[in-house]
Design a protein around this motif. Structure first.
Motif, PDB file in Angstrom:
ATOM      1  N   ASP A   1     -28.972 -78.467 -22.026  1.00  0.00           N
ATOM      2  CA  ASP A   1     -28.122 -77.962 -21.081  1.00  0.00           C
ATOM      3  C   ASP A   1     -27.835 -76.376 -21.138  1.00  0.00           C
ATOM      4  OD1 ASP A   1     -26.180 -78.162 -18.809  1.00  0.00           O
ATOM      5  OD2 ASP A   1     -24.621 -78.483 -20.344  1.00  0.00           O
ATOM      6  N   ASN A   2     -28.968 -75.724 -21.382  1.00  0.00           N
ATOM      7  CA  ASN A   2     -28.797 -74.283 -21.600  1.00  0.00           C
ATOM      8  C   ASN A   2     -27.417 -73.873 -22.034  1.00  0.00           C
ATOM      9  OD1 ASN A   2     -29.964 -71.655 -21.123  1.00  0.00           O
ATOM     10  ND2 ASN A   2     -28.945 -71.637 -19.010  1.00  0.00           N
ATOM     11  N   GLY A   3     -27.047 -74.345 -23.245  1.00  0.00           N
ATOM     12  CA  GLY A   3     -25.986 -73.869 -23.969  1.00  0.00           C
ATOM     13  C   GLY A   3     -24.650 -73.843 -23.186  1.00  0.00           C
ATOM     14  N   SER A   4     -24.483 -74.747 -22.197  1.00  0.00           N
ATOM     15  CA  SER A   4     -23.254 -74.880 -21.276  1.00  0.00           C
ATOM     16  C   SER A   4     -23.397 -73.777 -20.433  1.00  0.00           C
ATOM     17  CB  SER A   4     -22.010 -75.079 -22.128  1.00  0.00           C
ATOM     18  OG  SER A   4     -22.170 -76.261 -22.877  1.00  0.00           O
ATOM     19  N   SER A   5     -24.366 -72.992 -20.362  1.00  0.00           N
ATOM     20  CA  SER A   5     -24.042 -71.462 -19.364  1.00  0.00           C
ATOM     21  C   SER A   5     -23.613 -71.876 -17.944  1.00  0.00           C
ATOM     22  CB  SER A   5     -25.531 -70.844 -19.063  1.00  0.00           C
ATOM     23  OG  SER A   5     -25.858 -70.464 -20.540  1.00  0.00           O
ATOM     24  N   ALA A   6     -22.930 -71.199 -17.350  1.00  0.00           N
ATOM     25  CA  ALA A   6     -22.565 -71.580 -15.820  1.00  0.00           C
ATOM     26  C   ALA A   6     -22.386 -70.155 -15.363  1.00  0.00           C
ATOM     27  CB  ALA A   6     -21.328 -72.049 -15.769  1.00  0.00           C
ATOM     28  N   LEU A   7     -21.228 -69.246 -15.732  1.00  0.00           N
ATOM     29  CA  LEU A   7     -21.219 -67.997 -14.972  1.00  0.00           C
ATOM     30  C   LEU A   7     -20.835 -66.746 -16.039  1.00  0.00           C
ATOM     31  CD1 LEU A   7     -19.048 -69.161 -12.168  1.00  0.00           C
ATOM     32  CD2 LEU A   7     -21.402 -68.748 -11.810  1.00  0.00           C
ATOM     33  N   PHE A   8     -20.936 -65.460 -15.988  1.00  0.00           N
ATOM     34  CA  PHE A   8     -20.390 -64.532 -16.735  1.00  0.00           C
ATOM     35  C   PHE A   8     -20.131 -63.314 -15.964  1.00  0.00           C
ATOM     36  CE2 PHE A   8     -23.903 -61.690 -16.735  1.00  0.00           C
ATOM     37  CZ  PHE A   8     -24.946 -62.345 -16.137  1.00  0.00           C
ATOM     38  N   VAL A   9     -19.133 -62.737 -16.649  1.00  0.00           N
ATOM     39  CA  VAL A   9     -18.674 -61.663 -15.964  1.00  0.00           C
ATOM     40  C   VAL A   9     -18.569 -60.311 -16.947  1.00  0.00           C
ATOM     41  CG1 VAL A   9     -16.356 -60.625 -14.859  1.00  0.00           C
ATOM     42  CG2 VAL A   9     -17.039 -62.914 -14.355  1.00  0.00           C
ATOM     43  N   GLY A  10     -19.166 -59.220 -16.673  1.00  0.00           N
ATOM     44  CA  GLY A  10     -19.147 -58.128 -17.961  1.00  0.00           C
ATOM     45  C   GLY A  10     -18.390 -56.800 -17.138  1.00  0.00           C
ATOM     46  N   GLY A  11     -17.692 -56.255 -17.735  1.00  0.00           N
ATOM     47  CA  GLY A  11     -16.785 -55.319 -17.202  1.00  0.00           C
ATOM     48  C   GLY A  11     -16.352 -54.255 -18.178  1.00  0.00           C
TER      49      GLY A  11
END
Ligand code: OOG
Ligand code: MG
Length: 265
Positions: A161-171
């Protein structure tokens, strides 16, 4: 590599995971039907998933390491780190409103992200080489979302399941690793103004660069390298926390600034 699944089974499981990821409908963990599947089988499914998304026009922007802290391992009942791929469709801007549409049961994690200046490859990359190849680090929030019912899985299933990846936000503020020590960065996570988790970056394998090194080693086993320009999430420092529409999440990092997001319907 100990791939035991047939190409047909890999294709079937890829299709099952891809449908769950794109429709937001949970499925039972894959090992319910394939109890003998191995971790390498999980990666074979993940690589098939990556191929499918890339052929549909998604661009890969990096990789993530997961289950790299004790808090995360204890929360998920898994004791071995894993990796997953990140594409441009998963990126969201900081200070943005993030829709939970299509997500099953999203959770947020605070992580140190690395941006690589140089390619890394091979079976024995270590902390020093990672730091040397790093352009800068920045604070990030990862929004994970297991496609498995009840957020319950084993390593074989979560890798597929791709390591539960969904979204990410860098900042926040990007910093050179010569100017800040990536090992001793404190972080406080707030949801709706309340402190809900806190930790320090050393919780990630003693040093988050070690998680990047491990990621490169796993990539090597998959016949891949970590390209220059990649964004790498090094893994949740604290346990992941569930979010619902209306929630305002801020990750406050020592020396790296804050990352803030809001969740909406
Ligand atoms: C697996 C993903 C873990 C992290 O930072 O540890 C992860 C999960 O917990 O669902 O992204
Ligand atoms: Mg994570």
């Amino acid at each position: 590599m100990t791939v035991t699944l047939t190409p047909q089974d890999i294709a079937l499981l890829r299709e099952r995971v891809e449908r769950a990821q794109t429709t937001g409908v949970a499925i039972p963990k894959l090992t319910d039907d394939y109890p003998d599947m191995t971790i390498d089988d999980g990666y074979a499914v993940q690589m098939a998933l990556r191929q499918s998304y890339l052929s549909q026009g998604q661009r890969q922007v990096g990789w993530k390491a997961g289950l790299t802290s004790k808090a995360k391992m204890e929360q998920m009942g898994v004791s071995v780190p894993s990796i997953g791929f990140l594409t441009h469709t998963m990126a969201r801007p900081e200070n943005s409103a993030i829709s939970v549409k299509g997500l099953i049961h999203p959770r947020v994690e605070c992580e140190v992200a690395f941006v690589m200046a140089r390619e890394l490859s091979g079976p024995s990359v270590g902390r020093a080489e990672v730091l040397e190849a790093t352009d800068y680090i920045l604070p990030a929030i990862e929004i994970i979302d297991s496609r498995f019912s009840g957020f319950k899985f084993d390593l074989e299933s979560v890798v597929a399941d791709n390591g539960s990846s969904a979204l990410f936000v860098g900042g926040g503020r990007a910093r050179r690793t010569t100017d800040v020590d990536p090992r001793t960065l404190g972080v406080v996570m707030e949801i709706n103004g309340e402190i809900v988790a806190m930790g320090a970056s050393a919780a990630v394998m003693g040093h988050p660069a070690d998680a990047v090194a491990l990621l490169v080693q796993i990539l090597h086993g998959l016949g891949e390298t970590l390209p220059a320009g990649s964004l790498v999430l090094s893994g949740g420092i604290t346990a992941a926390l569930p979010v619902t529409p209306g929630d305002h999440v801020i990750a406050r990092f020592q020396d790296l600034g804050d990352v803030s997001i809001r969740f909406v319907e």
